[in-house]
Each structure stands twice: as structure tokens, then as C-alpha cells.
Scaffold this motif. Structure first.
Motif, PDB file in Angstrom:
ATOM      1  N   UNK A 245       0.838  -1.193   0.000  1.00  0.00           N
ATOM      2  CA  UNK A 245       0.000   0.000   0.000  1.00  0.00           C
ATOM      3  C   UNK A 245       0.878   1.250   0.000  1.00  0.00           C
ATOM      4  N   UNK A 246       0.600   2.172  -0.932  1.00  0.00           N
ATOM      5  CA  UNK A 246       1.309   3.447  -1.043  1.00  0.00           C
ATOM      6  C   UNK A 246       2.808   3.250  -1.276  1.00  0.00           C
ATOM      7  N   UNK A 247       3.195   2.117  -1.873  1.00  0.00           N
ATOM      8  CA  UNK A 247       4.620   1.774  -1.950  1.00  0.00           C
ATOM      9  C   UNK A 247       5.477   2.862  -2.587  1.00  0.00           C
ATOM     10  N   UNK A 248       5.103   3.312  -3.773  1.00  0.00           N
ATOM     11  CA  UNK A 248       5.918   4.326  -4.448  1.00  0.00           C
ATOM     12  C   UNK A 248       5.952   5.608  -3.642  1.00  0.00           C
ATOM     13  N   UNK A 249       4.812   6.007  -3.117  1.00  0.00           N
ATOM     14  CA  UNK A 249       4.735   7.254  -2.357  1.00  0.00           C
ATOM     15  C   UNK A 249       5.611   7.194  -1.109  1.00  0.00           C
ATOM     16  N   UNK A 250       5.575   6.055  -0.415  1.00  0.00           N
ATOM     17  CA  UNK A 250       6.365   5.895   0.810  1.00  0.00           C
ATOM     18  C   UNK A 250       7.856   5.794   0.490  1.00  0.00           C
ATOM     19  N   UNK A 251       8.199   5.015  -0.538  1.00  0.00           N
ATOM     20  CA  UNK A 251       9.602   4.870  -0.897  1.00  0.00           C
ATOM     21  C   UNK A 251      10.220   6.196  -1.353  1.00  0.00           C
ATOM     22  N   UNK A 252       9.471   6.977  -2.101  1.00  0.00           N
ATOM     23  CA  UNK A 252      10.021   8.255  -2.565  1.00  0.00           C
ATOM     24  C   UNK A 252      10.206   9.230  -1.401  1.00  0.00           C
ATOM     25  N   UNK A 253       9.283   9.210  -0.466  1.00  0.00           N
ATOM     26  CA  UNK A 253       9.465  10.042   0.729  1.00  0.00           C
ATOM     27  C   UNK A 253      10.691   9.577   1.514  1.00  0.00           C
ATOM     28  N   UNK A 254      10.868   8.270   1.579  1.00  0.00           N
ATOM     29  CA  UNK A 254      11.979   7.697   2.347  1.00  0.00           C
ATOM     30  C   UNK A 254      13.339   8.159   1.827  1.00  0.00           C
ATOM     31  N   UNK A 255      13.476   8.309   0.510  1.00  0.00           N
ATOM     32  CA  UNK A 255      14.767   8.726  -0.037  1.00  0.00           C
ATOM     33  C   UNK A 255      14.874  10.250  -0.146  1.00  0.00           C
ATOM     34  N   UNK A 256      13.891  10.945   0.427  1.00  0.00           N
ATOM     35  CA  UNK A 256      13.955  12.399   0.459  1.00  0.00           C
ATOM     36  C   UNK A 256      13.422  13.095  -0.768  1.00  0.00           C
ATOM     37  N   UNK A 257      12.654  12.368  -1.593  1.00  0.00           N
ATOM     38  CA  UNK A 257      12.090  12.956  -2.807  1.00  0.00           C
ATOM     39  C   UNK A 257      10.614  12.586  -2.925  1.00  0.00           C
ATOM     40  N   UNK A 258       9.759  13.112  -2.040  1.00  0.00           N
ATOM     41  CA  UNK A 258       8.330  12.764  -2.089  1.00  0.00           C
ATOM     42  C   UNK A 258       7.692  13.196  -3.399  1.00  0.00           C
ATOM     43  N   UNK A 259       6.595  12.553  -3.750  1.00  0.00           N
ATOM     44  CA  UNK A 259       5.913  12.865  -4.998  1.00  0.00           C
ATOM     45  C   UNK A 259       5.288  14.249  -4.953  1.00  0.00           C
ATOM     46  N   UNK A 260       5.364  14.954  -6.064  1.00  0.00           N
ATOM     47  CA  UNK A 260       4.725  16.259  -6.181  1.00  0.00           C
ATOM     48  C   UNK A 260       3.216  16.096  -6.064  1.00  0.00           C
ATOM     49  N   UNK A 261       2.583  16.992  -5.342  1.00  0.00           N
ATOM     50  CA  UNK A 261       1.138  16.971  -5.199  1.00  0.00           C
ATOM     51  C   UNK A 261       0.601  15.971  -4.199  1.00  0.00           C
ATOM     52  N   UNK A 262       1.469  15.192  -3.562  1.00  0.00           N
ATOM     53  CA  UNK A 262       1.000  14.180  -2.619  1.00  0.00           C
ATOM     54  C   UNK A 262       0.527  14.858  -1.340  1.00  0.00           C
ATOM     55  N   UNK A 263      -0.782  14.779  -1.036  1.00  0.00           N
ATOM     56  CA  UNK A 263      -1.314  15.490   0.132  1.00  0.00           C
ATOM     57  C   UNK A 263      -0.989  14.815   1.457  1.00  0.00           C
ATOM     58  N   UNK A 265       2.043  12.370   1.931  1.00  0.00           N
ATOM     59  CA  UNK A 265       3.464  12.113   2.150  1.00  0.00           C
ATOM     60  C   UNK A 265       4.368  13.221   1.616  1.00  0.00           C
ATOM     61  N   UNK A 266       3.783  14.218   0.977  1.00  0.00           N
ATOM     62  CA  UNK A 266       4.586  15.280   0.401  1.00  0.00           C
ATOM     63  C   UNK A 266       4.522  16.567   1.197  1.00  0.00           C
ATOM     64  N   UNK A 267       5.316  17.567   0.804  1.00  0.00           N
ATOM     65  CA  UNK A 267       5.301  18.860   1.496  1.00  0.00           C
ATOM     66  C   UNK A 267       4.052  19.656   1.131  1.00  0.00           C
ATOM     67  N   UNK A 268       3.744  20.665   1.941  1.00  0.00           N
ATOM     68  CA  UNK A 268       2.550  21.478   1.684  1.00  0.00           C
ATOM     69  C   UNK A 268       2.747  22.393   0.476  1.00  0.00           C
ATOM     70  N   UNK A 269       3.966  22.852   0.268  1.00  0.00           N
ATOM     71  CA  UNK A 269       4.251  23.704  -0.893  1.00  0.00           C
ATOM     72  C   UNK A 269       4.666  22.807  -2.057  1.00  0.00           C
ATOM     73  N   UNK A 274      -4.579  17.664  -8.424  1.00  0.00           N
ATOM     74  CA  UNK A 274      -5.574  17.095  -7.523  1.00  0.00           C
ATOM     75  C   UNK A 274      -5.149  15.795  -6.892  1.00  0.00           C
ATOM     76  N   UNK A 275      -3.928  15.734  -6.410  1.00  0.00           N
ATOM     77  CA  UNK A 275      -3.405  14.507  -5.831  1.00  0.00           C
ATOM     78  C   UNK A 275      -1.970  14.301  -6.277  1.00  0.00           C
ATOM     79  N   UNK A 276      -1.387  13.172  -5.905  1.00  0.00           N
ATOM     80  CA  UNK A 276       0.006  12.908  -6.235  1.00  0.00           C
ATOM     81  C   UNK A 276       0.208  12.758  -7.737  1.00  0.00           C
TER      82      UNK A 276
END
Length: 314
Positions: A245-263, A265-269, A274-276
Motif C-alpha cells: 500500500x502506497x509503496x511508491x509514495x512511501x519509498x520516494x518520501x523515504x529517499x527524500x524525494x516525495x511525490x509532487x502533489x502528494x497530500x 506524504x509530500x510537502x505542503x508547498x 488534484x493529488x500525487x
């Protein structure tokens, strides 16, 4: 404290009670850990009484006071079928025969009914479009072999009969299904390609989320290749080896590069989307009946293309 797709394999919520949680009532702790606000504490109490929530493998009462080290497993029972009805919702059908259907799911569409989402799902649409769907995953998920997140767009396959379902599920379990995603990530990823091999489970700090963790984490492997760099963002091709579940989103956050638009696992800015920024672009599998390898592709959706074009123009 562990579960698409990301394709997701169905997993119960399992966690170990921490020292700071010891002494809490089980019904309250379990309710707090379930990531769906539509599930009430009264409903969780019913689950506990029915054995859908166990402590150390045993059925206990809702007022059970937890102890540090208790292993809690929550397996929510299936809701009643009565509210799940066919709906005349347009589907972008990429391929269809008497065994399999492949659709291109838009961002914002839930795959199957769940508390809070009993209509407008892919399942509601498939029930209207297809005469038959496999019943292996129960009445709430007819035909559903795998899932992608609500705000992830792209290719999704469903089975029209049980034989096809068993074949496709076996291929997913054997990691022989080709699942390639296109994603836009924050930051400039220096490596042209790489592999993220890190177990995923419930986030010990927030059980409603997932994280890379050795505690209750399950093997998760994602391969990536850089397609284009935009300074503050990187366009990637990612291939799933496993399906947590959420594998790509979690893995990208883990390496310090969260997905753009991810509400989540990503940053607010981030980019306005409309989503990741995640799209299931390629799906390949062996046909359950003909044993022919089939592979399908889906173009990046217009909203994501717009964001990429804006980054290119900077």
C-alpha cells in the motif's frame, strides 16, 4: 505501529502497543488507528466482539485495557452488499474480452466501495459495464485483482471470471506482472537509476500512514530511472517489484524525494494537482486463457502533462 500501488495486497492492520499507549481501552486505541473517519467507535466495538479485532491472537472485550507489547490485529469485516449497485459511469476501456478487462482509471476515482465511498467507484462502473465479474474477492470487490490509489491515475485490470482471477492473482504474487509508473518527484535526484529496497509497514508515529520500518514491515522493492530533471523536480519511471500500500509514495518520501502533489506524504508547498503526480503507464501480464503476453500503455493525463510543461518552460 503496517498495507494500494501502487498495487496493494489485502493486509490486516497489525501493530504492537507501545509503552505510552498501555492502559488504553482497546476500542478507543483501535478506532484511533483506523484511517477512515467513517468508522465509528461503536462499529469498532462490534468488530471486537465478533473477533475481527484480536489481541495476541485472542478475542477480548471492547473495554480490554491494553498492555505494552500487546499485538493487535484488526481485520475489518466486509460491509453488507446491499448498497453496492451498478452505475452507468463512463469507463475508458483499453482492452476487453470474455476473461479480462483493462481500464484507464482517472485521478480521483476510488477502485472499490468502502466506508465513505459506496458509489461512484470502478466496481460500480464495472458492474454496469460487464455481465459477469469474478467473485473471489467477495461482493464488495467483484473482479478486482489489484488496486491503485484514488488519486493515482492509469491502468487497472479486472477479472471477469474466477479462473482469470486466480491466474492474474498468481502472477501478481509471483511478481511477473509488469507495472510501470510515471511520477514527478520533489528535488533533483542525482542518480540516473536505482533500486529502493526497504520494508513498508504502518508508521510507528502515525498508524494511519505507512512508512519504511523494520517493525512489522513487509518486503518492498521499487526500481526507478530518471527521465528528465527540472531543477527542483525530477520526472521518473518507476517499476514495482512488490505491491505494498502506497509503496511508491512511501519509498520516494523515504529517499527524500516525495511525490509532487502528494497530500499525505509530500510537502505542503508543491505543484497544483488534484493529488500525487503518479500515473500507472504500463501494465503487462500473461492472458489467463490464451497464455499470450499482453502489454498496454496509457499516456500521461492532461493535468500532469500541464504541470510538466510548466516546469519545462521555466
Amino acid at each position: 505501529m503496517n498495507g494500494n500501488s501502487d498495487y496493494h495486497e489485502e493486509e490486516p492492520l497489525e501493530f504492537v502497543v507501545g509503552a505510552d499507549e498501555a492502559g488504553q481501552r482497546l476500542d478507543k486505541l483501535a478506532t484511533d488507528c483506523i484511517a477512515d473517519e467513517a468508522v465509528s467507535r461503536t462499529q469498532v466495538q462490534d468488530w471486537i466482539r465478533s473477533g475481527a479485532v484480536k489481541v495476541n491472537g485472542q478475542t477480548v472485550k471492547p473495554n480490554y485495557r491494553t498492555a505494552a507489547g500487546d499485538i493487535v490485529v484488526i481485520q475489518p469485516p466486509e460491509p453488507e452488499q446491499t448498497a453496492i449497485l451498478p452505475e452507468d459511469i463512463p469507463l475508458n476501456v483499453v482492452y476487453e474480452d470474455r476473461d479480462v478487462i483493462v481500464i484507464d482509471k482517472p485521478r480521483g476515482m476510488v477502485v472499490h466501495p468502502a466506508p465513505g465511498h459506496t458509489s461512484g467507484t470502478v466496481v460500480n462502473a464495472l458492474m454496469h459495464h460487464c455481465r459477469d465479474l469474478s467473485g473471489i474477492n467477495g461482493q464488495l470487490r467483484p473482479g478486482i485483482v489489484h488496486r491503485i490509489d484514488k488519486d493515482t491515475s492509469g491502468l487497472l485490470m479486472a477479472a471477469k471470471n474466477d479462473r482469470a482471477h486466480l491466474s492474474l492473482a498468481a502472477q501478481l504474487k509471483a511478481h511477473t506482472v509488469s507495472r510501470v509508473y510515471i511520477a514527478l518527484a520533489h528535488g533533483n535526484i542525482p542518480h540516473d537509476r536505482g533500486t529502493i529496497d526497504a520494508p513498508i509497514g504502518r508508521d510507528p508515529k502515525n498508524r494511519k500512514l505507512f512508512a519504511v520500518t523494520d517493525r512489522n514491515g513487509k518486503d518492498a522493492v521499487t526500481h526507478f530511472a530518471v527521465l528528465e530533471r527540472f531543477g527542483d523536480y525530477t520526472l521518473l519511471e518507476l517499476q514495482l517489484e512488490t505491491g505494498r500500500t502506497h509503496q511508491i509514495r512511501v519509498h520516494m518520501k523515504h529517499i527524500g524525494h516525495p511525490l509532487a502533489g502528494d497530500p499525505v506524504y509530500g510537502p505542503s508547498r508543491t505543484v497544483k494537482l488534484g493529488g500525487q503526480a503518479l500515473h500507472a503507464a504500463t501494465l503487462g501480464f500473461v492472458h489467463p486463457a490464451t497464455e499470450e503476453y499482453l502489454e498496454f500503455s496509457s499516456p500521461i493525463p492532461p493535468d500532469m502533462e500541464r504541470v510538466i510543461a510548466e516546469l519545462r518552460s521555466r
